[in-house]
Design an enzyme around this catalytic site. Sequence first.
Site, PDB file in Angstrom:
ATOM      1  CE1 TYR A 281      -2.767  -3.252   1.626  1.00  0.00           C
ATOM      2  CE2 TYR A 281      -4.349  -1.502   1.177  1.00  0.00           C
ATOM      3  CZ  TYR A 281      -4.073  -2.830   1.425  1.00  0.00           C
ATOM      4  OH  TYR A 281      -5.098  -3.746   1.482  1.00  0.00           O
TER       5      TYR A 281
ATOM      6  CE1 TYR B 117      -5.087  -6.959   4.890  1.00  0.00           C
ATOM      7  CE2 TYR B 117      -5.237  -4.607   4.530  1.00  0.00           C
ATOM      8  CZ  TYR B 117      -5.083  -5.880   4.033  1.00  0.00           C
ATOM      9  OH  TYR B 117      -4.957  -6.089   2.675  1.00  0.00           O
TER      10      TYR B 117
HETATM   11  C1  PHB Z   1      -7.372  -7.083  -4.192  1.00  0.00           C
HETATM   12  O1  PHB Z   1      -8.252  -6.962  -5.057  1.00  0.00           O
HETATM   13  O2  PHB Z   1      -6.453  -7.933  -4.262  1.00  0.00           O
HETATM   14  C2  PHB Z   1      -7.413  -6.136  -3.023  1.00  0.00           C
HETATM   15  C3  PHB Z   1      -8.309  -5.072  -3.038  1.00  0.00           C
HETATM   16  C4  PHB Z   1      -8.339  -4.215  -1.960  1.00  0.00           C
HETATM   17  C5  PHB Z   1      -7.462  -4.411  -0.886  1.00  0.00           C
HETATM   18  C6  PHB Z   1      -6.583  -5.477  -0.874  1.00  0.00           C
HETATM   19  C7  PHB Z   1      -6.549  -6.342  -1.970  1.00  0.00           C
HETATM   20  O3  PHB Z   1      -7.486  -3.548   0.170  1.00  0.00           O
END
Ligand code: PHB
Length: 391
Positions: A201, A384
């Site tokens: 991120y 998370y």
């Molecule tokens: C994903 O589509 O892999 C994805 C989308 C949003 C997130 C994490 C992963 O926060």
Amino acid sequence: MRTEVAIIGAGPAGLLLSHLLAEQGIDSVVIETRSQDYVLSRIRAGILEHSTVQLLDDIGLGTRLRAEGQQHRGIYLQWPEERHHIDFTELVDRSVWVYGQTEVTKDLAAAREAAGQQIFYEVTDTAVHEVDTESPYVSFVDSSGRHVRIDAAVIAGCDGSFGPSRAAVPDRVRQTWERTYPYSWLGVLADVAPSTDELIYAWHSDGFAMHSMRSATVSRLYLQVPNGTDVNTWSDDRIWDALSTRLGHGQNGWTLQPGPITDKSVLPMRSYVQTPMRHGRLFLAGDAAHIVPPTGAKGLNLAVADVATLAPALTALLRKNDGSLADSYSDDALRRVWRCTHFSWWMTTMLHTSDDPFDAQLQLSQLRWVAGSEAGATGLAENYAGLPIGF
Ligand code: PHB
Ligand code: FAS
């Protein structure tokens, strides 16, 4: 027709609810407006939190997940010149799994088909009736044009953000909260091995970026773009250039490997909560009741948590004539809904940039604190990786 529970929507919430009810011997019928192929090909969420994986394991649907999914200890938070790993397993003894919602839905649909679940696909004109009585019913036109009425003891609105269930809760009792964010995500699927072992991120002055994945050979990546962006104005080269810049290609020896893009789409960012999640014999679950921006990877997991709370409530109501869990369902579900809504808002506002230089300093200060403080990192990890169901 008659059934015990009429479920509107064959997405993860609807399919999982029909499965959990069937395990208790409760009959249901699922009604879906799209084709089965369409439902099973939608590209959406990618992360399963700890309790989602545990639930899928418990109902015998964890085999392919554990064979084809990837277990991740944590994520990376990044800003220019810095990348920090947040280790969920070390901090809160929980992990997450990378296993696309597409695959979860395929596993659920296969299990329901094997169990002989009745699912009407490609219906139109779905409507909800008499939810204030003990004899509610759903009407719709089936794929052959027949007008169908299904009488039920309960109706479950698992029809996402555009279905009829939300509006079936009368204005006089309905309350909604909504926030639209001033940016969207451009999401891409690429046939290239991920350039990272766990999700990145990234905060960047040009905008947020994220590196996720679907498998050892398929990457899933996102870019912050302005609302109303036309995906056709983003060529593959332009996408890879922006991802390289924002994810820190070339910094500390890390490189982003581009590859052929097989899907790209623009996803708006919105928070939405509707209460109550129960009115009479109508119960809402999943996106029908709430929407979160995907930055916290909560949408799918919250739908699962709603259903894990709703199934025992309906079982007690229909098998023991005990309405206590049904009466508390909305309040019980909303505690987690608001926790996940806050966390998704917090991740979104921490990582997405605006033109305001004051905001940028606040964001960078927050990122440095989360990455550098055990208390900060634990707060992110706990949310998370997922709070226990029933939190
Ligand atoms: C994903 O589509 O892999 C994805 C989308 C949003 C997130 C994490 C992963 O926060
Ligand atoms: P769904 O929307 O999945 O399912 C509802 C079903 O009801 C649909 O199949 C729909 O066709 C059906 N329906 C609607 N109206 C009907 C009617 N009138 N009659 C019958 N059926 C009807 N979450 C994340 O965590 N990470 C992500 O990256 C992410 N990306 C997303 C991208 C997109 C484009 C969208 C729309 C959502 C994304 N989400 C993401 C959130 C998403 O994963 C949802 O949280 C999840 O699908 C919720 O599951 P359900 O509640 O089952 O709703």
